[in-house]
Design a protein around this motif. Structure first.
Motif, PDB file in Angstrom:
ATOM      1  N   LEU A 245      -5.023  18.468   3.781  1.00 16.96           N
ATOM      2  CA  LEU A 245      -4.513  17.726   2.640  1.00 16.96           C
ATOM      3  C   LEU A 245      -5.685  17.110   1.892  1.00 16.96           C
ATOM      4  N   LEU A 246      -5.834  17.464   0.611  1.00 15.86           N
ATOM      5  CA  LEU A 246      -6.905  16.953  -0.236  1.00 15.86           C
ATOM      6  C   LEU A 246      -6.304  15.924  -1.180  1.00 15.86           C
ATOM      7  N   CYS A 247      -6.812  14.692  -1.129  1.00 15.54           N
ATOM      8  CA  CYS A 247      -6.303  13.597  -1.944  1.00 15.54           C
ATOM      9  C   CYS A 247      -7.372  13.210  -2.955  1.00 15.54           C
ATOM     10  N   VAL A 248      -7.107  13.483  -4.237  1.00 16.75           N
ATOM     11  CA  VAL A 248      -8.075  13.258  -5.312  1.00 16.75           C
ATOM     12  C   VAL A 248      -7.835  11.875  -5.899  1.00 16.75           C
ATOM     13  N   GLN A 249      -8.892  11.070  -5.921  1.00 17.32           N
ATOM     14  CA  GLN A 249      -8.816   9.726  -6.477  1.00 17.32           C
ATOM     15  C   GLN A 249      -9.353   9.692  -7.901  1.00 17.32           C
ATOM     16  N   GLU A 250      -8.978   8.678  -8.627  1.00 19.77           N
ATOM     17  CA  GLU A 250      -9.444   8.472  -9.992  1.00 19.77           C
ATOM     18  C   GLU A 250     -10.971   8.422 -10.068  1.00 19.77           C
ATOM     19  N   SER A 251     -11.620   7.946  -9.025  1.00 21.93           N
ATOM     20  CA  SER A 251     -13.076   7.821  -8.981  1.00 21.93           C
ATOM     21  C   SER A 251     -13.799   9.145  -8.802  1.00 21.93           C
ATOM     22  N   GLY A 252     -13.055  10.217  -8.494  1.00 17.46           N
ATOM     23  CA  GLY A 252     -13.667  11.516  -8.227  1.00 17.46           C
ATOM     24  C   GLY A 252     -13.907  11.756  -6.752  1.00 17.46           C
ATOM     25  N   ASP A 253     -13.596  10.785  -5.915  1.00 20.80           N
ATOM     26  CA  ASP A 253     -13.689  10.989  -4.476  1.00 20.80           C
ATOM     27  C   ASP A 253     -12.482  11.792  -4.010  1.00 20.80           C
ATOM     28  N   VAL A 254     -12.708  12.678  -3.045  1.00 12.99           N
ATOM     29  CA  VAL A 254     -11.641  13.486  -2.474  1.00 12.99           C
ATOM     30  C   VAL A 254     -11.624  13.233  -0.976  1.00 12.99           C
ATOM     31  N   LEU A 255     -10.510  12.700  -0.479  1.00 16.37           N
ATOM     32  CA  LEU A 255     -10.355  12.448   0.940  1.00 16.37           C
ATOM     33  C   LEU A 255      -9.609  13.613   1.555  1.00 16.37           C
TER      34      LEU A 255
ATOM     35  N   ASN B  88      11.531  16.810   8.982  1.00 19.17           N
ATOM     36  CA  ASN B  88      11.144  15.838   9.999  1.00 19.17           C
ATOM     37  C   ASN B  88       9.752  15.308   9.691  1.00 19.17           C
ATOM     38  N   VAL B  89       9.532  14.029   9.925  1.00 22.37           N
ATOM     39  CA  VAL B  89       8.227  13.430   9.666  1.00 22.37           C
ATOM     40  C   VAL B  89       7.220  13.895  10.710  1.00 22.37           C
ATOM     41  N   ILE B  90       6.109  14.452  10.228  1.00 23.95           N
ATOM     42  CA  ILE B  90       5.006  14.827  11.110  1.00 23.95           C
ATOM     43  C   ILE B  90       4.073  13.630  11.281  1.00 23.95           C
ATOM     44  N   SER B  91       3.749  12.976  10.144  1.00 23.02           N
ATOM     45  CA  SER B  91       2.843  11.824  10.196  1.00 23.02           C
ATOM     46  C   SER B  91       2.945  11.022   8.912  1.00 23.02           C
ATOM     47  N   LYS B  92       2.340   9.841   8.944  1.00 20.17           N
ATOM     48  CA  LYS B  92       2.264   8.974   7.771  1.00 20.17           C
ATOM     49  C   LYS B  92       0.832   8.481   7.640  1.00 20.17           C
ATOM     50  N   ILE B  93       0.364   8.397   6.385  1.00 22.59           N
ATOM     51  CA  ILE B  93      -0.980   7.906   6.092  1.00 22.59           C
ATOM     52  C   ILE B  93      -0.829   6.683   5.206  1.00 22.59           C
ATOM     53  N   LEU B  94      -1.288   5.523   5.681  1.00 16.75           N
ATOM     54  CA  LEU B  94      -1.307   4.328   4.848  1.00 16.75           C
ATOM     55  C   LEU B  94      -2.498   4.451   3.922  1.00 16.75           C
ATOM     56  N   TRP B  95      -2.238   4.514   2.606  1.00 17.34           N
ATOM     57  CA  TRP B  95      -3.288   4.764   1.627  1.00 17.34           C
ATOM     58  C   TRP B  95      -4.044   3.477   1.343  1.00 17.34           C
ATOM     59  N   ASN B  96      -5.272   3.377   1.870  1.00 18.49           N
ATOM     60  CA  ASN B  96      -6.122   2.202   1.695  1.00 18.49           C
ATOM     61  C   ASN B  96      -7.246   2.441   0.703  1.00 18.49           C
TER      62      ASN B  96
ATOM     63  N   LYS C 193       0.850  -1.191   0.000  1.00 19.55           N
ATOM     64  CA  LYS C 193       0.000   0.000   0.000  1.00 19.55           C
ATOM     65  C   LYS C 193       0.887   1.243   0.000  1.00 19.55           C
ATOM     66  N   PRO C 194       0.527   2.249  -0.787  1.00 18.59           N
ATOM     67  CA  PRO C 194       1.308   3.492  -0.762  1.00 18.59           C
ATOM     68  C   PRO C 194       1.204   4.166   0.607  1.00 18.59           C
ATOM     69  N   VAL C 195       2.231   4.901   0.954  1.00 22.00           N
ATOM     70  CA  VAL C 195       2.245   5.648   2.208  1.00 22.00           C
ATOM     71  C   VAL C 195       2.484   7.117   1.882  1.00 22.00           C
ATOM     72  N   ILE C 196       1.566   7.965   2.323  1.00 24.22           N
ATOM     73  CA  ILE C 196       1.749   9.402   2.203  1.00 24.22           C
ATOM     74  C   ILE C 196       2.490   9.855   3.454  1.00 24.22           C
ATOM     75  N   THR C 197       3.639  10.468   3.265  1.00 27.74           N
ATOM     76  CA  THR C 197       4.417  10.962   4.401  1.00 27.74           C
ATOM     77  C   THR C 197       4.304  12.479   4.425  1.00 27.74           C
ATOM     78  N   ILE C 198       3.995  13.016   5.592  1.00 27.82           N
ATOM     79  CA  ILE C 198       3.881  14.465   5.758  1.00 27.82           C
ATOM     80  C   ILE C 198       5.082  14.925   6.585  1.00 27.82           C
ATOM     81  N   TYR C 199       5.848  15.846   5.982  1.00 23.60           N
ATOM     82  CA  TYR C 199       7.051  16.388   6.614  1.00 23.60           C
ATOM     83  C   TYR C 199       6.807  17.824   7.052  1.00 23.60           C
ATOM     84  N   ASN C 200       7.587  18.271   8.043  1.00 19.67           N
ATOM     85  CA  ASN C 200       7.576  19.697   8.346  1.00 19.67           C
ATOM     86  C   ASN C 200       8.610  20.379   7.450  1.00 19.67           C
ATOM     87  N   CYS C 201       8.808  21.664   7.603  1.00 20.95           N
ATOM     88  CA  CYS C 201       9.656  22.429   6.678  1.00 20.95           C
ATOM     89  C   CYS C 201      11.139  22.093   6.771  1.00 20.95           C
TER      90      CYS C 201
END
Length: 123
Positions: free
Chosen positions: A74-84, A51-59, A40-48
């Motif tokens: 953080l807006l994540c646009v999927q191929e289906s048109g859903d936005v998480l 340093n890692v702030i958090s990680k999101i396992l993309w399910n 599964k892809p992992v979205i990693t959120i870094y500070n400036c």
């Protein structure tokens, strides 16, 4: 900088927030085609400073684009048109979709506008 990425940025989707704090990074699976994998892809959120702030396992579905709102969501646009929608700490907030027409035709490219007027999709 304390970046801890195993590979370079060439194959990544990268999105920095408007005011320079959170930076989201995920491997761009679209560049490698639709390879069947159990990882599964992992979205990693870094500070400036990297340093890692958090990680999101993309399910969810196929991630086409991600970007930050002016409220640093953080807006994540999927191929289906859903936005998480996630906060800068990777906590899930909500999901919305762009309608049945987009769901039927699929999103291949998206652009987010920081002034909350919506998104522009090219099918």
């Amino acid at each position: 900088m304390n970046w801890s990425m195993d590979e370079g940025l060439d194959n990544m989707i990268i999105s920095g927030a408007l005011y320079g704090v959170p930076i989201a990074v995920v491997r761009d699976r679209m560049q490698f085609g639709r390879i069947a994998t159990t990882a599964k892809p992992v979205i990693t959120i870094y500070n400036c400073v990297g340093n890692v702030i958090s990680k999101i396992l993309w399910n969810s579905g196929v991630l086409v684009h991600m970007g930050w709102s002016d409220g640093e969501q953080l807006l994540c646009v999927q191929e289906s048109g859903d936005v998480l929608v996630y906060d800068m700490f990777g906590a899930y907030q909500k999901t919305f979709n762009m309608g049945q027409e987009i769901r039927d035709t699929k999103v291949s490219k998206a652009q987010l506008f920081p002034n909350r007027t919506g998104s522009n999709t090219n099918r």
